[in-house]
Design a protein around this motif. Structure first.
Motif, PDB file in Angstrom:
ATOM      1  N   ILE A  55       0.851  -1.188   0.000  1.00  0.00           N
ATOM      2  CA  ILE A  55       0.000   0.000   0.000  1.00  0.00           C
ATOM      3  C   ILE A  55       0.883   1.233   0.000  1.00  0.00           C
ATOM      4  CG2 ILE A  55      -1.678   1.330   1.349  1.00  0.00           C
ATOM      5  CD1 ILE A  55      -2.810  -1.365   2.294  1.00  0.00           C
ATOM      6  N   LYS A  56       0.702   2.053  -1.022  1.00  0.00           N
ATOM      7  CA  LYS A  56       1.486   3.269  -1.164  1.00  0.00           C
ATOM      8  C   LYS A  56       0.602   4.506  -1.270  1.00  0.00           C
ATOM      9  CE  LYS A  56       5.350   0.926  -3.440  1.00  0.00           C
ATOM     10  NZ  LYS A  56       5.093  -0.386  -3.035  1.00  0.00           N
ATOM     11  N   ALA A  57      -0.710   4.308  -1.325  1.00  0.00           N
ATOM     12  CA  ALA A  57      -1.660   5.416  -1.445  1.00  0.00           C
ATOM     13  C   ALA A  57      -2.841   5.182  -0.509  1.00  0.00           C
ATOM     14  CB  ALA A  57      -2.163   5.532  -2.875  1.00  0.00           C
ATOM     15  N   VAL A  58      -3.399   6.284  -0.059  1.00  0.00           N
ATOM     16  CA  VAL A  58      -4.585   6.227   0.800  1.00  0.00           C
ATOM     17  C   VAL A  58      -5.657   7.035   0.110  1.00  0.00           C
ATOM     18  CG1 VAL A  58      -5.492   6.860   3.062  1.00  0.00           C
ATOM     19  CG2 VAL A  58      -3.162   5.993   2.857  1.00  0.00           C
ATOM     20  N   PRO A  59      -6.871   6.553  -0.032  1.00  0.00           N
ATOM     21  CA  PRO A  59      -7.367   5.297   0.524  1.00  0.00           C
ATOM     22  C   PRO A  59      -7.035   4.107  -0.361  1.00  0.00           C
ATOM     23  CG  PRO A  59      -9.163   6.430  -0.563  1.00  0.00           C
ATOM     24  CD  PRO A  59      -7.957   7.326  -0.656  1.00  0.00           C
ATOM     25  N   THR A  60      -6.790   2.978   0.267  1.00  0.00           N
ATOM     26  CA  THR A  60      -6.659   1.681  -0.394  1.00  0.00           C
ATOM     27  C   THR A  60      -7.539   0.705   0.369  1.00  0.00           C
ATOM     28  OG1 THR A  60      -4.404   2.092  -1.139  1.00  0.00           O
ATOM     29  CG2 THR A  60      -5.078  -0.203  -0.976  1.00  0.00           C
ATOM     30  N   THR A  61      -8.326  -0.065  -0.355  1.00  0.00           N
ATOM     31  CA  THR A  61      -9.222  -1.037   0.267  1.00  0.00           C
ATOM     32  C   THR A  61      -8.762  -2.441  -0.100  1.00  0.00           C
ATOM     33  OG1 THR A  61     -11.056   0.518   0.029  1.00  0.00           O
ATOM     34  CG2 THR A  61     -11.631  -1.779   0.456  1.00  0.00           C
ATOM     35  N   ILE A  62      -8.578  -3.285   0.911  1.00  0.00           N
ATOM     36  CA  ILE A  62      -8.226  -4.694   0.714  1.00  0.00           C
ATOM     37  C   ILE A  62      -9.433  -5.517   1.170  1.00  0.00           C
ATOM     38  CG2 ILE A  62      -6.670  -6.571   1.334  1.00  0.00           C
ATOM     39  CD1 ILE A  62      -5.212  -4.343  -0.132  1.00  0.00           C
ATOM     40  N   ILE A  63      -9.898  -6.422   0.320  1.00  0.00           N
ATOM     41  CA  ILE A  63     -11.052  -7.263   0.644  1.00  0.00           C
ATOM     42  C   ILE A  63     -10.634  -8.731   0.583  1.00  0.00           C
ATOM     43  CG2 ILE A  63     -13.402  -7.916  -0.011  1.00  0.00           C
ATOM     44  CD1 ILE A  63     -13.594  -5.131  -1.380  1.00  0.00           C
ATOM     45  N   ASP A  64     -10.825  -9.431   1.681  1.00  0.00           N
ATOM     46  CA  ASP A  64     -10.546 -10.874   1.770  1.00  0.00           C
ATOM     47  C   ASP A  64      -9.113 -11.235   1.387  1.00  0.00           C
ATOM     48  OD1 ASP A  64     -13.162 -11.265   2.563  1.00  0.00           O
ATOM     49  OD2 ASP A  64     -13.853 -11.909   0.584  1.00  0.00           O
ATOM     50  N   GLY A  65      -8.195 -10.304   1.441  1.00  0.00           N
ATOM     51  CA  GLY A  65      -6.813 -10.589   1.073  1.00  0.00           C
ATOM     52  C   GLY A  65      -6.634 -10.925  -0.393  1.00  0.00           C
ATOM     53  N   LYS A  66      -7.673 -10.688  -1.218  1.00  0.00           N
ATOM     54  CA  LYS A  66      -7.631 -11.048  -2.638  1.00  0.00           C
ATOM     55  C   LYS A  66      -7.853  -9.857  -3.557  1.00  0.00           C
ATOM     56  CE  LYS A  66     -10.985 -13.982  -2.750  1.00  0.00           C
ATOM     57  NZ  LYS A  66     -11.943 -15.026  -3.097  1.00  0.00           N
ATOM     58  N   ILE A  67      -8.499  -8.823  -3.054  1.00  0.00           N
ATOM     59  CA  ILE A  67      -8.910  -7.697  -3.889  1.00  0.00           C
ATOM     60  C   ILE A  67      -8.282  -6.426  -3.330  1.00  0.00           C
ATOM     61  CG2 ILE A  67     -10.888  -6.322  -4.656  1.00  0.00           C
ATOM     62  CD1 ILE A  67     -12.562  -8.953  -4.283  1.00  0.00           C
ATOM     63  N   GLU A  71     -13.284  -8.884  -8.013  1.00  0.00           N
ATOM     64  CA  GLU A  71     -12.366 -10.021  -8.206  1.00  0.00           C
ATOM     65  C   GLU A  71     -11.749 -10.000  -9.592  1.00  0.00           C
ATOM     66  OE1 GLU A  71     -13.207 -13.969  -5.732  1.00  0.00           O
ATOM     67  OE2 GLU A  71     -14.781 -13.494  -7.178  1.00  0.00           O
ATOM     68  N   LYS A  72     -12.547  -9.649 -10.587  1.00  0.00           N
ATOM     69  CA  LYS A  72     -12.098  -9.658 -11.974  1.00  0.00           C
ATOM     70  C   LYS A  72     -11.169  -8.476 -12.285  1.00  0.00           C
ATOM     71  CE  LYS A  72     -14.141  -9.698 -16.602  1.00  0.00           C
ATOM     72  NZ  LYS A  72     -15.413  -9.645 -17.327  1.00  0.00           N
ATOM     73  N   GLU A  73     -11.515  -7.288 -11.812  1.00  0.00           N
ATOM     74  CA  GLU A  73     -10.805  -6.072 -12.217  1.00  0.00           C
ATOM     75  C   GLU A  73      -9.769  -5.563 -11.218  1.00  0.00           C
ATOM     76  OE1 GLU A  73     -13.588  -3.073 -13.514  1.00  0.00           O
ATOM     77  OE2 GLU A  73     -14.832  -4.582 -14.504  1.00  0.00           O
ATOM     78  N   TYR A  74      -9.824  -6.007  -9.975  1.00  0.00           N
ATOM     79  CA  TYR A  74      -8.940  -5.455  -8.942  1.00  0.00           C
ATOM     80  C   TYR A  74      -8.221  -6.538  -8.154  1.00  0.00           C
ATOM     81  CZ  TYR A  74     -11.409  -1.153  -9.926  1.00  0.00           C
ATOM     82  OH  TYR A  74     -11.948  -0.059 -10.569  1.00  0.00           O
ATOM     83  N   GLN A  75      -7.886  -7.633  -8.800  1.00  0.00           N
ATOM     84  CA  GLN A  75      -7.238  -8.743  -8.114  1.00  0.00           C
ATOM     85  C   GLN A  75      -5.854  -8.344  -7.628  1.00  0.00           C
ATOM     86  OE1 GLN A  75      -6.044 -12.538 -10.137  1.00  0.00           O
ATOM     87  NE2 GLN A  75      -7.969 -13.164  -9.187  1.00  0.00           N
ATOM     88  N   LEU A  76      -5.543  -8.746  -6.401  1.00  0.00           N
ATOM     89  CA  LEU A  76      -4.224  -8.495  -5.842  1.00  0.00           C
ATOM     90  C   LEU A  76      -3.177  -9.273  -6.621  1.00  0.00           C
ATOM     91  CD1 LEU A  76      -4.412  -8.556  -1.951  1.00  0.00           C
ATOM     92  CD2 LEU A  76      -2.898  -7.149  -3.276  1.00  0.00           C
ATOM     93  N   LYS A  77      -2.006  -8.702  -6.784  1.00  0.00           N
ATOM     94  CA  LYS A  77      -0.924  -9.418  -7.467  1.00  0.00           C
ATOM     95  C   LYS A  77      -0.608 -10.693  -6.707  1.00  0.00           C
ATOM     96  CE  LYS A  77       1.284  -5.268  -9.176  1.00  0.00           C
ATOM     97  NZ  LYS A  77       2.435  -4.391  -9.083  1.00  0.00           N
ATOM     98  N   GLY A  78      -0.328 -11.743  -7.436  1.00  0.00           N
ATOM     99  CA  GLY A  78       0.016 -13.019  -6.823  1.00  0.00           C
ATOM    100  C   GLY A  78      -1.167 -13.914  -6.531  1.00  0.00           C
ATOM    101  N   ASN A  79      -2.389 -13.430  -6.753  1.00  0.00           N
ATOM    102  CA  ASN A  79      -3.578 -14.260  -6.530  1.00  0.00           C
ATOM    103  C   ASN A  79      -4.163 -14.718  -7.838  1.00  0.00           C
ATOM    104  OD1 ASN A  79      -3.496 -14.109  -3.787  1.00  0.00           O
ATOM    105  ND2 ASN A  79      -4.905 -12.394  -3.658  1.00  0.00           N
TER     106      ASN A  79
END
Length: 55
Positions: free
Chosen positions: A14-26, A47-55
């Motif tokens: 996380i380098k910017a605020v606001p950042t939202t993390i959902i279920d450790g996947k999004i 899930e489709k458009e904002y997937q966390l890297k590595g998931n």
């Protein structure tokens, strides 16, 4: 800000605020340009458009 929060921010890169993390996947960075109306449709879009890297 606690050490626990700092550790989580580093872990999710996380380098910017606001950042939202959902279920450790999004990860949504910044203010979204879509309505946050809870439901399966929103979750599928995120899930489709904002997937966390590595998931």
């Amino acid at each position: 800000m606690t050490d626990e929060i700092k550790t989580k921010m580093r872990g999710y890169e996380i380098k910017a605020v606001p950042t939202t993390i959902i279920d450790g996947k999004i990860k949504v960075v910044g203010i979204p340009d879509f309505p946050w109306i809870c439901g399966e449709g929103l979750y599928e879009k995120l899930e489709k458009e904002y997937q966390l890297k590595g998931n």
